[in-house]
Design an enzyme around this catalytic site. Structure first.
Site, mmCIF file in Angstrom:
data_model
loop_
_atom_site.group_PDB
_atom_site.id
_atom_site.type_symbol
_atom_site.label_atom_id
_atom_site.label_comp_id
_atom_site.label_asym_id
_atom_site.label_seq_id
_atom_site.Cartn_x
_atom_site.Cartn_y
_atom_site.Cartn_z
ATOM 1 N N ASP A 187 42.549 40.282 37.162
ATOM 2 C CA ASP A 187 43.571 39.977 38.025
ATOM 3 C C ASP A 187 44.224 41.751 38.254
ATOM 4 O O ASP A 187 44.439 41.890 36.943
ATOM 5 C CB ASP A 187 44.621 38.481 37.562
ATOM 6 C CG ASP A 187 45.363 38.584 38.484
ATOM 7 O OD1 ASP A 187 45.372 38.473 39.439
ATOM 8 O OD2 ASP A 187 46.745 39.242 38.075
ATOM 9 N N GLU A 227 38.648 40.403 41.713
ATOM 10 C CA GLU A 227 39.831 39.927 42.580
ATOM 11 C C GLU A 227 40.296 41.098 43.515
ATOM 12 O O GLU A 227 41.303 41.770 43.075
ATOM 13 C CB GLU A 227 40.875 39.501 41.933
ATOM 14 C CG GLU A 227 41.971 38.817 42.734
ATOM 15 C CD GLU A 227 42.946 38.012 42.422
ATOM 16 O OE1 GLU A 227 43.327 37.342 43.360
ATOM 17 O OE2 GLU A 227 43.761 38.656 42.472
#
Length: 485
Positions: A187, A227
């Protein structure tokens, strides 16, 4: 399935497991647990961990993660870029300053700009919200520091190059691996590397870091998902270096195809996209726009996947389809970190059109990759305006807290029952292990096909009517028609 532990029919990991292995059996083959670390209710819904190696006691413990992993694949987040200002590491650093064992763990402005920064240097830094990425902080020992805070003042950026930073991130990977997690999502990794004079986002040095971090994950038996919301060609570059990337271009392109009645841009993307992708329509964040737009650094030479005026019109149509609810949750209208996303449930973005929604899911499931369904989308959820009004955080419009009773009730909605049938078909039909092809007989049509031996599955879509059907069969069996309505 991707879900918060405490927002889908219960408060604990065992309760979540009971739903996934019970009513959802056969439809869900793996689960991405959004941050379940201590604590889950900080400044950013768990993405600002106080202790990244501890399960929040309200949800359960590590043995519950291990139990779930015995039933299915489990993915967890590694928040690479930052940690909470309430973490033990930061509190120790705040008390002791340079005498702390965690000195060097937290990134300061001086770490990146030891000789100072010019106005040009500061304006070059890319971040997902307005303003400078620094917070003036007075430590408990009286020292004043200019700390790097890419997201919120409570999320202190980590210096991933220092021994303390490397040890911290490695301890997270080891704990997840030991607890049965099989995949990790990195992330905010696009912001992890900072460099004077650069934009500090997805630089060559960032790619090097991702490559090395992914290799360490593999050594521990972990697959790595990256991501990144950015220009679509960057996703293609990243895909060559890691196990999995998100196909964030797919959601707006599916919406574009259904709203404009043309398959061209979607087919063009399918022809070039990386296949080692996790396909999505909705996530805990908004519906990305940047992912199909032109490169912000060079729009003339790096155009997007759709023309700029159509992209603007697509955003307007999403707002209109949602009766302008999404407008109240997007951009400067609410407290948003990401100004390049439309905050809205996917069902509402399609005007709650059940046929169009099932067509969109079928397209997602037929495109090569691992299909992932967000818990709100699984229940064809609608915008939670009450939660938005309560928190004034735009993304909460799509982060409803479902009671167990709500989940069981919504599982009986016709559109949800059809979606679950579609998910079970995707999980079980042997054709999806074979060869894929795509075509369009006309501009308003789309055909996606899979074939393995005598097993086949073919999706036929009429974009002008937002309807479709799946024709599938096995060797010697009569074809079965699955109407999307």
């Amino acid at each position: 399935m991707i879900t918060y532990v405490d927002r889908f029919g219960g408060q604990t990991l065992p309760q979540l497991q009971e739903l996934i292995t019970g009513p959802l059996k056969g439809a869900v083959g793996g689960v991405h647990l959004l941050p379940f670390f201590y604590k889950i209710d900080g400044a950013d819904a768990g993405f600002d961990p106080i202790d990244h190696t501890r399960v929040d006691d309200r949800l359960g413990e590590w043995k519950d993660i291990a139990n779930l992993s015995e039933q299915m694949g489990v993915m967890a987040d590694v928040i690479v870029n930052h940690m909470s200002s309430e973490s033990p590491q930061f509190l120790d650093y705040s008390q002791k300053g340079s005498a702390s064992e965690y000195d060097g763990l937290f990134l300061t402005m001086e770490s990146v700009f030891p000789n100072g920064a010019t106005e040009k240097d500061l304006l070059a830094v890319y971040r997902p919200r307005p303003g400078m990425p620094f917070t003036v902080t007075t430590l408990a020992n009286g020292e004043r520091r200019l700390l790097w805070t890419t997201f919120t003042p409570q999320q202190i950026d980590i210096d991933v190059h220092t021994p303390a930073g490397k040890a911290y991130l490695d301890s997270i990977l080891q704990k997840l691996s030991q607890s049965g997690v099989t995949m990790v999502r990195l992330d905010a990794v696009g912001y992890a590397i900072k460099k004077a004079g650069a934009n500090c986002f997805m630089m060559p040095e960032t790619f090097d870091f991702i490559k090395a971090f992914a290799q360490r994950g593999r050594e521990l038996g972990l697959e790595v998902l990256v991501e990144i919301h950015s220009y679509y060609k960057r996703q293609m570059e990243i895909a060559q270096q890691v196990d999995w990337v998100y196909d964030f271009a797919l959601p707006p392109l599916v919406l574009h195809a259904l709203e404009f009645g043309r398959s061209g841009p979607l087919l063009d993307w399918i022809a070039q996209r990386p296949n080692n992708a996790v396909t999505v329509l909705d996530t805990h964040d908004g519906i990305g726009i940047i992912d199909i737009g032109a490169d912000a650094t060079d729009r003339a030479n790096h155009p997007g996947l759709v023309p700029p005026h159509e992209l603007d019109e697509l955003v307007e149509r999403m707002h209109r389809n949602s009766n302008n609810q999404s407008r109240r949750a997007t951009g400067a209208a609410a407290s948003n970190l990401d100004l390049y996303q439309v905050n809205c449930t996917f069902f509402d973005a399609l005007g709650r059109n059940a046929s169009a929604y099932l067509v969109a899911r079928a397209i997602q499931f037929f495109v090569p990759g691992i299909p992932q369904v967000y818990y709100v989308g699984l229940l064809a959820g609608e915008n939670d305006m009450d939660l938005l009004a309560k928190t004034k955080v735009g993304r909460d419009i799509n982060r409803h807290y479902y009671s167990r009773e709500e989940v069981l009730s919504d599982l009986n909605k016709p559109v949800v029952k059809r979606l679950l049938e579609l998910m079970r078909l995707r999980n079980s039909h042997p054709a999806f292990g074979g060869a894929f092809s795509s075509a369009a007989m006309a501009a308003n049509q789309l055909t996606l096909s899979w074939q393995q031996g005598a097993a086949y599955a073919r999706l036929e879509v009429d974009l002008s009517t937002k309807s479709g059907r799946i024709i599938h069969g096995l060797a010697g069996d009569e074809a079965v028609v699955f109407e999307l309505r």
